[in-house]
Design a protein around this motif. Sequence first.
Motif, PDB file in Angstrom:
ATOM      1  N   PHE A   9       0.828  -1.195   0.000  1.00 62.57           N
ATOM      2  CA  PHE A   9       0.000   0.000   0.000  1.00 62.57           C
ATOM      3  C   PHE A   9       0.869   1.254   0.000  1.00 62.57           C
ATOM      4  CE2 PHE A   9      -2.590  -3.318   1.800  1.00 62.57           C
ATOM      5  CZ  PHE A   9      -3.844  -3.099   1.258  1.00 62.57           C
ATOM      6  N   ILE A  10       0.342   2.301  -0.615  1.00 58.77           N
ATOM      7  CA  ILE A  10       0.962   3.614  -0.538  1.00 58.77           C
ATOM      8  C   ILE A  10      -0.030   4.560   0.135  1.00 58.77           C
ATOM      9  CG2 ILE A  10       2.522   3.319  -2.483  1.00 58.77           C
ATOM     10  CD1 ILE A  10       0.535   4.779  -4.234  1.00 58.77           C
ATOM     11  N   VAL A  11       0.493   5.545   0.848  1.00 54.16           N
ATOM     12  CA  VAL A  11      -0.332   6.410   1.684  1.00 54.16           C
ATOM     13  C   VAL A  11       0.030   7.870   1.431  1.00 54.16           C
ATOM     14  CG1 VAL A  11      -1.010   6.980   4.045  1.00 54.16           C
ATOM     15  CG2 VAL A  11      -0.455   4.604   3.442  1.00 54.16           C
ATOM     16  N   TYR A  12      -0.985   8.706   1.221  1.00 53.52           N
ATOM     17  CA  TYR A  12      -0.794  10.144   1.036  1.00 53.52           C
ATOM     18  C   TYR A  12      -1.780  10.884   1.938  1.00 53.52           C
ATOM     19  CZ  TYR A  12       2.214   9.625  -3.083  1.00 53.52           C
ATOM     20  OH  TYR A  12       3.245   9.323  -3.925  1.00 53.52           O
ATOM     21  N   GLY A  13      -1.331  12.003   2.496  1.00 61.41           N
ATOM     22  CA  GLY A  13      -2.193  12.805   3.340  1.00 61.41           C
ATOM     23  C   GLY A  13      -2.301  14.233   2.853  1.00 61.41           C
ATOM     24  N   LEU A  14      -3.450  14.853   3.117  1.00 65.98           N
ATOM     25  CA  LEU A  14      -3.667  16.265   2.799  1.00 65.98           C
ATOM     26  C   LEU A  14      -3.638  17.031   4.123  1.00 65.98           C
ATOM     27  CD1 LEU A  14      -4.405  18.398   0.646  1.00 65.98           C
ATOM     28  CD2 LEU A  14      -6.800  17.949   1.161  1.00 65.98           C
ATOM     29  N   PRO A  60      -6.780  12.476  13.111  1.00 67.05           N
ATOM     30  CA  PRO A  60      -5.657  11.851  12.403  1.00 67.05           C
ATOM     31  C   PRO A  60      -4.684  11.046  13.250  1.00 67.05           C
ATOM     32  CG  PRO A  60      -6.018  14.044  11.575  1.00 67.05           C
ATOM     33  CD  PRO A  60      -6.888  13.901  12.794  1.00 67.05           C
ATOM     34  N   GLY A  61      -4.700  11.148  14.557  1.00 69.50           N
ATOM     35  CA  GLY A  61      -3.804  10.344  15.380  1.00 69.50           C
ATOM     36  C   GLY A  61      -2.339  10.635  15.124  1.00 69.50           C
ATOM     37  N   SER A  62      -1.527   9.583  15.068  1.00 67.39           N
ATOM     38  CA  SER A  62      -0.077   9.765  14.962  1.00 67.39           C
ATOM     39  C   SER A  62       0.433   9.738  13.530  1.00 67.39           C
ATOM     40  CB  SER A  62       0.648   8.683  15.780  1.00 67.39           C
ATOM     41  OG  SER A  62       0.326   7.392  15.294  1.00 67.39           O
ATOM     42  N   SER A  63      -0.452   9.588  12.566  1.00 62.96           N
ATOM     43  CA  SER A  63      -0.030   9.627  11.172  1.00 62.96           C
ATOM     44  C   SER A  63       0.583  10.987  10.857  1.00 62.96           C
ATOM     45  CB  SER A  63      -1.225   9.367  10.253  1.00 62.96           C
ATOM     46  OG  SER A  63      -0.852   9.479   8.904  1.00 62.96           O
ATOM     47  N   ALA A  64       1.699  10.983  10.106  1.00 57.51           N
ATOM     48  CA  ALA A  64       2.436  12.228   9.859  1.00 57.51           C
ATOM     49  C   ALA A  64       3.060  12.193   8.470  1.00 57.51           C
ATOM     50  CB  ALA A  64       3.531  12.392  10.913  1.00 57.51           C
ATOM     51  N   GLY A  70       6.022  17.825   4.390  1.00 56.50           N
ATOM     52  CA  GLY A  70       5.344  18.482   5.502  1.00 56.50           C
ATOM     53  C   GLY A  70       5.869  19.866   5.810  1.00 56.50           C
ATOM     54  N   GLN A  71       6.438  20.538   4.807  1.00 53.00           N
ATOM     55  CA  GLN A  71       6.866  21.921   4.971  1.00 53.00           C
ATOM     56  C   GLN A  71       5.755  22.866   4.514  1.00 53.00           C
ATOM     57  OE1 GLN A  71       9.884  22.448   6.518  1.00 53.00           O
ATOM     58  NE2 GLN A  71       9.738  20.214   6.702  1.00 53.00           N
ATOM     59  N   ALA A  72       5.981  24.157   4.691  1.00 54.27           N
ATOM     60  CA  ALA A  72       4.928  25.135   4.394  1.00 54.27           C
ATOM     61  C   ALA A  72       4.433  25.034   2.957  1.00 54.27           C
ATOM     62  CB  ALA A  72       5.433  26.548   4.686  1.00 54.27           C
ATOM     63  N   HIS A  73       5.351  24.728   2.022  1.00 54.97           N
ATOM     64  CA  HIS A  73       4.943  24.678   0.619  1.00 54.97           C
ATOM     65  C   HIS A  73       4.090  23.446   0.300  1.00 54.97           C
ATOM     66  CE1 HIS A  73       8.852  22.492   0.726  1.00 54.97           C
ATOM     67  NE2 HIS A  73       8.224  21.669  -0.081  1.00 54.97           N
ATOM     68  N   LEU A  78      -1.529  16.762  -1.562  1.00 59.16           N
ATOM     69  CA  LEU A  78      -1.296  15.420  -1.039  1.00 59.16           C
ATOM     70  C   LEU A  78       0.190  15.099  -1.047  1.00 59.16           C
ATOM     71  CD1 LEU A  78      -4.265  13.628  -2.790  1.00 59.16           C
ATOM     72  CD2 LEU A  78      -3.900  13.718  -0.319  1.00 59.16           C
ATOM     73  N   ILE A  79       0.673  14.631   0.092  1.00 57.37           N
ATOM     74  CA  ILE A  79       2.086  14.296   0.227  1.00 57.37           C
ATOM     75  C   ILE A  79       2.219  12.914   0.872  1.00 57.37           C
ATOM     76  CG2 ILE A  79       2.916  16.685   0.324  1.00 57.37           C
ATOM     77  CD1 ILE A  79       2.945  16.448   3.379  1.00 57.37           C
ATOM     78  N   PRO A  80       3.332  12.225   0.634  1.00 60.10           N
ATOM     79  CA  PRO A  80       3.520  10.905   1.243  1.00 60.10           C
ATOM     80  C   PRO A  80       3.445  10.980   2.757  1.00 60.10           C
ATOM     81  CG  PRO A  80       5.129  11.262  -0.502  1.00 60.10           C
ATOM     82  CD  PRO A  80       4.442  12.578  -0.282  1.00 60.10           C
ATOM     83  N   ALA A  81       2.762  10.010   3.347  1.00 56.94           N
ATOM     84  CA  ALA A  81       2.522  10.032   4.787  1.00 56.94           C
ATOM     85  C   ALA A  81       2.827   8.668   5.396  1.00 56.94           C
ATOM     86  CB  ALA A  81       1.074  10.423   5.085  1.00 56.94           C
ATOM     87  N   LYS A  82       3.112   8.700   6.686  1.00 57.92           N
ATOM     88  CA  LYS A  82       3.347   7.486   7.469  1.00 57.92           C
ATOM     89  C   LYS A  82       2.022   7.018   8.044  1.00 57.92           C
ATOM     90  CE  LYS A  82       4.782   7.992  11.709  1.00 57.92           C
ATOM     91  NZ  LYS A  82       3.717   7.344  12.509  1.00 57.92           N
ATOM     92  N   PRO A  83       1.623   5.783   7.744  1.00 53.64           N
ATOM     93  CA  PRO A  83       0.392   5.275   8.358  1.00 53.64           C
ATOM     94  C   PRO A  83       0.626   4.877   9.806  1.00 53.64           C
ATOM     95  CG  PRO A  83       1.394   3.567   7.020  1.00 53.64           C
ATOM     96  CD  PRO A  83       2.228   4.813   6.828  1.00 53.64           C
TER      97      PRO A  83
END
Length: 218
Positions: A9-14, A60-64, A70-73, A78-83
């Motif tokens: 699986f791949i994970v992305y977060g907004l 969202p819990g501890s997902s980051a 995860g910078q201002a830009h 959607l950016i890659p995230a840790k599940p």
Amino acid sequence: MHEVLAKKFIVYGLFHEWNGQDFNKRAVLEILRSDTPASSVLPHDFLQRRPDVCVVMMNPGSSAPLPGFGQAHDEGRLIPAKPDRVQHQIMRLMAMMDWQHARVINLADIRAAKSADLYALIESGADSPRLGSLFAGHSCVSPEQVVTAPVAVCAWGLDARLAPWAQQAQHWLESHQLDIHGVRVETLGHPAYRYPKPVGNWAAAVAWLDSVYQSLRS
């Protein structure tokens, strides 16, 4: 088991609401099978896709964001995230159902690492704008934009402190005629659904997975 899941699986977060070091909130999390055509779509197009399921949880819990993101830009994209471990549980359900794409949303966008942190915010008087309530119109996206699957799995827990936001979510999902599943507890006086993976209770996590799977297959 977690390592095997991570390879499939791949994970992305907004993430949104930059505070100078990190984002305070996350609006959606996209989970896609890495061995299916869905994974070849560019990340910025994920939100335009209709997922197989929307999973509605607490926060969202501890997902980051993954290191280097995860910078201002990265605000509003959607950016890659840790599940986290709860999202691994959603991956297991996806594998059982042969789903390609799940979208995780929450009653509150606020990134409280533990449920106790969320409850403390609520008890301190945090309102819908501060919590970033999607179904009250205080996220960076609207429910109409992101809750586009035909199926919803509700899994935001049982705590009465969530009642106002749970009622909003339940009303929206029902009014938009989604096929709603989850392990519902009917005796609490508000819409309450068991959490997918209670801390330290593997038996309950297995029972949740089996119950939701059987509901979806019926």
